[in-house]
Design a protein around this motif. Structure first.
Motif, PDB file in Angstrom:
ATOM      1  N   ARG A   1       0.714   7.900   8.005  1.00 38.96           N
ATOM      2  CA  ARG A   1       0.413   8.125   6.595  1.00 38.96           C
ATOM      3  C   ARG A   1       0.365   6.825   5.800  1.00 38.96           C
ATOM      4  NH1 ARG A   1       3.778  13.302   4.544  1.00 38.96           N
ATOM      5  NH2 ARG A   1       2.723  12.650   2.610  1.00 38.96           N
ATOM      6  N   ALA A   2       1.207   5.871   6.164  1.00 35.55           N
ATOM      7  CA  ALA A   2       1.181   4.578   5.474  1.00 35.55           C
ATOM      8  C   ALA A   2      -0.119   3.829   5.778  1.00 35.55           C
ATOM      9  CB  ALA A   2       2.389   3.743   5.875  1.00 35.55           C
ATOM     10  N   ASP A   3      -0.592   3.918   7.021  1.00 35.36           N
ATOM     11  CA  ASP A   3      -1.873   3.285   7.365  1.00 35.36           C
ATOM     12  C   ASP A   3      -3.008   3.866   6.530  1.00 35.36           C
ATOM     13  OD1 ASP A   3      -1.224   1.295   9.216  1.00 35.36           O
ATOM     14  OD2 ASP A   3      -1.190   2.708  10.891  1.00 35.36           O
ATOM     15  N   HIS A   4      -3.013   5.179   6.370  1.00 30.84           N
ATOM     16  CA  HIS A   4      -4.045   5.818   5.539  1.00 30.84           C
ATOM     17  C   HIS A   4      -3.893   5.396   4.079  1.00 30.84           C
ATOM     18  CE1 HIS A   4      -5.960   8.315   8.516  1.00 30.84           C
ATOM     19  NE2 HIS A   4      -4.815   8.852   8.897  1.00 30.84           N
ATOM     20  N   ALA A   5      -2.657   5.327   3.604  1.00 31.51           N
ATOM     21  CA  ALA A   5      -2.421   4.945   2.213  1.00 31.51           C
ATOM     22  C   ALA A   5      -2.877   3.512   1.947  1.00 31.51           C
ATOM     23  CB  ALA A   5      -0.945   5.102   1.868  1.00 31.51           C
ATOM     24  N   LEU A   6      -2.694   2.635   2.926  1.00 31.74           N
ATOM     25  CA  LEU A   6      -3.154   1.255   2.777  1.00 31.74           C
ATOM     26  C   LEU A   6      -4.668   1.191   2.609  1.00 31.74           C
ATOM     27  CD1 LEU A   6      -0.970  -0.714   5.353  1.00 31.74           C
ATOM     28  CD2 LEU A   6      -1.203  -1.239   2.919  1.00 31.74           C
ATOM     29  N   LEU A   7      -5.375   2.048   3.317  1.00 34.11           N
ATOM     30  CA  LEU A   7      -6.841   2.067   3.236  1.00 34.11           C
ATOM     31  C   LEU A   7      -7.321   2.689   1.926  1.00 34.11           C
ATOM     32  CD1 LEU A   7      -7.757   3.176   6.882  1.00 34.11           C
ATOM     33  CD2 LEU A   7      -7.990   0.883   5.903  1.00 34.11           C
ATOM     34  N   ASP A   8      -6.583   3.674   1.440  1.00 35.10           N
ATOM     35  CA  ASP A   8      -7.062   4.463   0.304  1.00 35.10           C
ATOM     36  C   ASP A   8      -6.542   3.980  -1.049  1.00 35.10           C
ATOM     37  OD1 ASP A   8      -8.322   6.046   2.162  1.00 35.10           O
ATOM     38  OD2 ASP A   8      -6.744   7.568   2.203  1.00 35.10           O
ATOM     39  N   SER A   9      -5.580   3.060  -1.058  1.00 38.12           N
ATOM     40  CA  SER A   9      -4.922   2.675  -2.307  1.00 38.12           C
ATOM     41  C   SER A   9      -5.198   1.210  -2.633  1.00 38.12           C
ATOM     42  CB  SER A   9      -3.412   2.896  -2.202  1.00 38.12           C
ATOM     43  OG  SER A   9      -3.123   4.207  -1.763  1.00 38.12           O
ATOM     44  N   ALA A  10      -5.239   0.919  -3.914  1.00 35.52           N
ATOM     45  CA  ALA A  10      -5.413  -0.469  -4.341  1.00 35.52           C
ATOM     46  C   ALA A  10      -4.137  -1.264  -4.132  1.00 35.52           C
ATOM     47  CB  ALA A  10      -5.828  -0.508  -5.811  1.00 35.52           C
ATOM     48  N   ARG A  11      -3.008  -0.599  -4.184  1.00 33.94           N
ATOM     49  CA  ARG A  11      -1.725  -1.289  -4.086  1.00 33.94           C
ATOM     50  C   ARG A  11      -0.717  -0.382  -3.386  1.00 33.94           C
ATOM     51  NH1 ARG A  11       0.841  -5.599  -6.444  1.00 33.94           N
ATOM     52  NH2 ARG A  11       3.077  -5.386  -6.861  1.00 33.94           N
ATOM     53  N   LEU A  12       0.092  -0.964  -2.525  1.00 34.60           N
ATOM     54  CA  LEU A  12       1.127  -0.201  -1.836  1.00 34.60           C
ATOM     55  C   LEU A  12       2.378  -1.068  -1.746  1.00 34.60           C
ATOM     56  CD1 LEU A  12       0.928   2.151   1.159  1.00 34.60           C
ATOM     57  CD2 LEU A  12       2.453   0.173   1.363  1.00 34.60           C
TER      58      LEU A  12
ATOM     59  N   VAL B   1      13.492   6.313  10.075  1.00 36.89           N
ATOM     60  CA  VAL B   1      12.839   5.735  11.252  1.00 36.89           C
ATOM     61  C   VAL B   1      13.821   5.525  12.388  1.00 36.89           C
ATOM     62  CG1 VAL B   1      10.999   4.674   9.915  1.00 36.89           C
ATOM     63  CG2 VAL B   1      13.090   3.376  10.372  1.00 36.89           C
ATOM     64  N   GLY B   2      15.097   5.792  12.144  1.00 35.23           N
ATOM     65  CA  GLY B   2      16.078   5.678  13.203  1.00 35.23           C
ATOM     66  C   GLY B   2      17.441   5.302  12.659  1.00 35.23           C
ATOM     67  N   GLY B   3      18.498   5.862  13.270  1.00 39.89           N
ATOM     68  CA  GLY B   3      19.851   5.489  12.892  1.00 39.89           C
ATOM     69  C   GLY B   3      20.099   5.622  11.408  1.00 39.89           C
ATOM     70  N   ASP B   4      20.475   4.494  10.795  1.00 42.10           N
ATOM     71  CA  ASP B   4      20.748   4.487   9.352  1.00 42.10           C
ATOM     72  C   ASP B   4      19.706   3.672   8.606  1.00 42.10           C
ATOM     73  OD1 ASP B   4      21.447   2.025  10.337  1.00 42.10           O
ATOM     74  OD2 ASP B   4      23.388   1.906   9.341  1.00 42.10           O
ATOM     75  N   GLU B   5      18.473   3.667   9.129  1.00 44.04           N
ATOM     76  CA  GLU B   5      17.391   2.905   8.504  1.00 44.04           C
ATOM     77  C   GLU B   5      16.295   3.854   8.017  1.00 44.04           C
ATOM     78  OE1 GLU B   5      15.358  -1.376   9.300  1.00 44.04           O
ATOM     79  OE2 GLU B   5      15.279   0.017  10.978  1.00 44.04           O
ATOM     80  N   PHE B   6      15.858   3.623   6.785  1.00 47.24           N
ATOM     81  CA  PHE B   6      14.863   4.470   6.142  1.00 47.24           C
ATOM     82  C   PHE B   6      13.749   3.583   5.597  1.00 47.24           C
ATOM     83  CE2 PHE B   6      18.853   6.636   6.143  1.00 47.24           C
ATOM     84  CZ  PHE B   6      18.568   7.983   6.275  1.00 47.24           C
ATOM     85  N   TYR B   7      12.514   4.090   5.664  1.00 43.79           N
ATOM     86  CA  TYR B   7      11.362   3.412   5.069  1.00 43.79           C
ATOM     87  C   TYR B   7      10.821   4.282   3.940  1.00 43.79           C
ATOM     88  CZ  TYR B   7      10.835   0.322   9.205  1.00 43.79           C
ATOM     89  OH  TYR B   7      11.012  -0.598  10.205  1.00 43.79           O
ATOM     90  N   ILE B   8      10.327   3.621   2.899  1.00 46.17           N
ATOM     91  CA  ILE B   8       9.630   4.295   1.807  1.00 46.17           C
ATOM     92  C   ILE B   8       8.358   3.520   1.512  1.00 46.17           C
ATOM     93  CG2 ILE B   8       9.676   4.701  -0.706  1.00 46.17           C
ATOM     94  CD1 ILE B   8      12.642   5.307  -0.475  1.00 46.17           C
ATOM     95  N   TYR B   9       7.259   4.230   1.264  1.00 43.23           N
ATOM     96  CA  TYR B   9       6.128   3.534   0.646  1.00 43.23           C
ATOM     97  C   TYR B   9       5.806   4.199  -0.689  1.00 43.23           C
ATOM     98  CZ  TYR B   9       2.652   7.049   2.283  1.00 43.23           C
ATOM     99  OH  TYR B   9       1.934   8.202   2.503  1.00 43.23           O
ATOM    100  N   LEU B  10       5.358   3.363  -1.623  1.00 47.80           N
ATOM    101  CA  LEU B  10       4.982   3.795  -2.963  1.00 47.80           C
ATOM    102  C   LEU B  10       3.534   3.413  -3.198  1.00 47.80           C
ATOM    103  CD1 LEU B  10       8.142   2.381  -4.784  1.00 47.80           C
ATOM    104  CD2 LEU B  10       7.811   4.722  -3.948  1.00 47.80           C
ATOM    105  N   VAL B  11       2.763   4.311  -3.767  1.00 49.95           N
ATOM    106  CA  VAL B  11       1.316   4.109  -3.882  1.00 49.95           C
ATOM    107  C   VAL B  11       0.919   3.834  -5.323  1.00 49.95           C
ATOM    108  CG1 VAL B  11      -0.930   5.192  -3.569  1.00 49.95           C
ATOM    109  CG2 VAL B  11       0.865   5.577  -1.886  1.00 49.95           C
ATOM    110  N   ASP B  12       0.142   2.748  -5.486  1.00 55.18           N
ATOM    111  CA  ASP B  12      -0.514   2.424  -6.764  1.00 55.18           C
ATOM    112  C   ASP B  12       0.457   2.323  -7.939  1.00 55.18           C
ATOM    113  OD1 ASP B  12      -3.045   2.153  -5.683  1.00 55.18           O
ATOM    114  OD2 ASP B  12      -3.571   4.252  -5.985  1.00 55.18           O
ATOM    115  N   LEU B  13       1.621   1.712  -7.692  1.00 51.08           N
ATOM    116  CA  LEU B  13       2.549   1.419  -8.774  1.00 51.08           C
ATOM    117  C   LEU B  13       2.498  -0.070  -9.088  1.00 51.08           C
ATOM    118  CD1 LEU B  13       5.777   3.463  -7.897  1.00 51.08           C
ATOM    119  CD2 LEU B  13       3.797   4.167  -9.239  1.00 51.08           C
ATOM    120  N   THR B  14       2.569  -0.408 -10.353  1.00 52.16           N
ATOM    121  CA  THR B  14       2.632  -1.818 -10.741  1.00 52.16           C
ATOM    122  C   THR B  14       3.987  -2.385 -10.304  1.00 52.16           C
ATOM    123  OG1 THR B  14       3.610  -1.377 -12.900  1.00 52.16           O
ATOM    124  CG2 THR B  14       1.188  -1.327 -12.747  1.00 52.16           C
ATOM    125  N   GLU B  15       4.086  -3.711 -10.330  1.00 49.72           N
ATOM    126  CA  GLU B  15       5.349  -4.325  -9.929  1.00 49.72           C
ATOM    127  C   GLU B  15       6.485  -3.884 -10.837  1.00 49.72           C
ATOM    128  OE1 GLU B  15       7.142  -8.649  -8.533  1.00 49.72           O
ATOM    129  OE2 GLU B  15       5.017  -8.398  -8.976  1.00 49.72           O
TER     130      GLU B  15
END
Length: 211
Positions: free
Chosen positions: A63-74, A120-134
Motif C-alpha cells: 500500500r505504501a508503494d501505491h501511495a508513493l505513486l499516487d501522492s504528491a507527498r508521503l 511490522v514485527g515485535g515492538d516496531e510499527f510503521y505509519i505512512y501519511l499521505v499528502d500532509l504538509t510538514e
C-alpha cells in the motif's frame, strides 16, 4: 438470509430430472458458511498482524508503494517502543500482548483518515501519511505523542506508560522509493534511541547522512 436475519453462505445447484416421463426441477442447497469464513480468515491474516489486527509488513509495503505513486507527498514514521522487553519480563507475555493490542488500537484510530498504521514485527510499527504538509505532519506527531501519553495500558493492578522513539522521513525530500525512506526514518529513530528515547526526529542529511 435466515429467518432470524443471520447471513449464511450457501451454494445452490439446479438441474432437471425425468421421473415417469415427467420433468421435475431439482435444487440442492449446500451450506458452505464455515468454509467461506475460513477462507475470509486466511485472506485477512495474509495482510494483517494476527495480534493487533493492523496491516502487516506485506500489506504496508504494497500500500505504501501505491501511495508513493499516487501522492504528491508521503511521510513515513518508524515507531519503536522504549523498554518493551522490560514489560514482558516484568508482567509476562500475555500482558505484553495486551499492551501491543492496546497500542495498535491507538495507532489505527490516529491514522484512519490520513494514512496507514502497521505492525511490522515485535515492538516496531510503521505509519505512512499521505499528502500532509510538514507542519501537518508535526501536528500529527505531537497529537500522537499526546495520545500515547494520555492513554497508558491499564490492568486492574498496574498502569504501563507507552514510550516510543519515532523516526520520520518525507518523500520526495528524502527519497522517492520506500526502502530509502525506511532507511532514513530508521536512522532518525536511532538518534532518538541514543539521545534519551521517547521523542521523535526527522531525517536530516547533515546529522544522519553518510559521514
Amino acid at each position: 438470509m435466515t429467518k432470524s436475519g443471520q447471513e449464511r453462505y450457501v451454494v445452490i445447484d439446479g438441474d432437471f430430472v425425468d421421473i415417469d416421463r415427467t420433468i421435475h426441477g431439482m435444487i440442492i442447497i449446500r451450506d458452505v458458511h464455515s468454509f467461506k469464513e475460513a477462507e475470509q480468515t486466511i485472506r485477512f491474516f495474509a495482510y494483517h498482524d494476527p495480534l493487533t489486527k493492523l496491516a502487516n509488513r506485506r500489506a504496508f509495503y504494497e500500500r505504501a508503494d501505491h501511495a508513493l505513486l499516487d501522492s504528491a507527498r508521503l511521510s513515513l514514521l518508524i515507531i519503536d517502543l522504549d523498554g518493551f522487553k522490560a514489560v514482558n519480563d516484568t508482567y509476562g507475555h500475555q500482558i505484553g500482548d495486551h499492551f501491543l493490542t492496546h497500542l495498535g488500537g491507538l495507532l489505527e484510530a490516529s491514522t484512519r483518515d490520513v494514512g496507514l498504521a502497521s505492525r511490522v514485527g515485535g515492538d516496531e510499527f510503521y505509519i505512512y501519511l499521505v499528502d500532509l504538509t510538514e507542519s501537518d505532519v508535526l501536528a500529527f506527531i505531537h497529537e500522537l505523542q499526546m495520545t500515547l501519553n494520555q492513554n497508558p495500558y491499564h490492568t486492574s493492578d498496574v498502569t504501563i506508560p507507552i514510550r516510543a522513539s519515532i523516526g520520520v522521513s518525507h518523500a520526495p525530500d528524502h527519497g522517492t522509493n520506500l526502502d530509502t525512506l525506511i532507511h532514513k526514518a530508521d536512522q532518525a529513530m536511532y538518534q532518538i534511541k541514543q539521545d534519551g528515547k521517547n521523542d521523535y526526529a526527522i531525517y536530516d542529511e547533515a546529522l544522519h547522512g553518510p559521514k
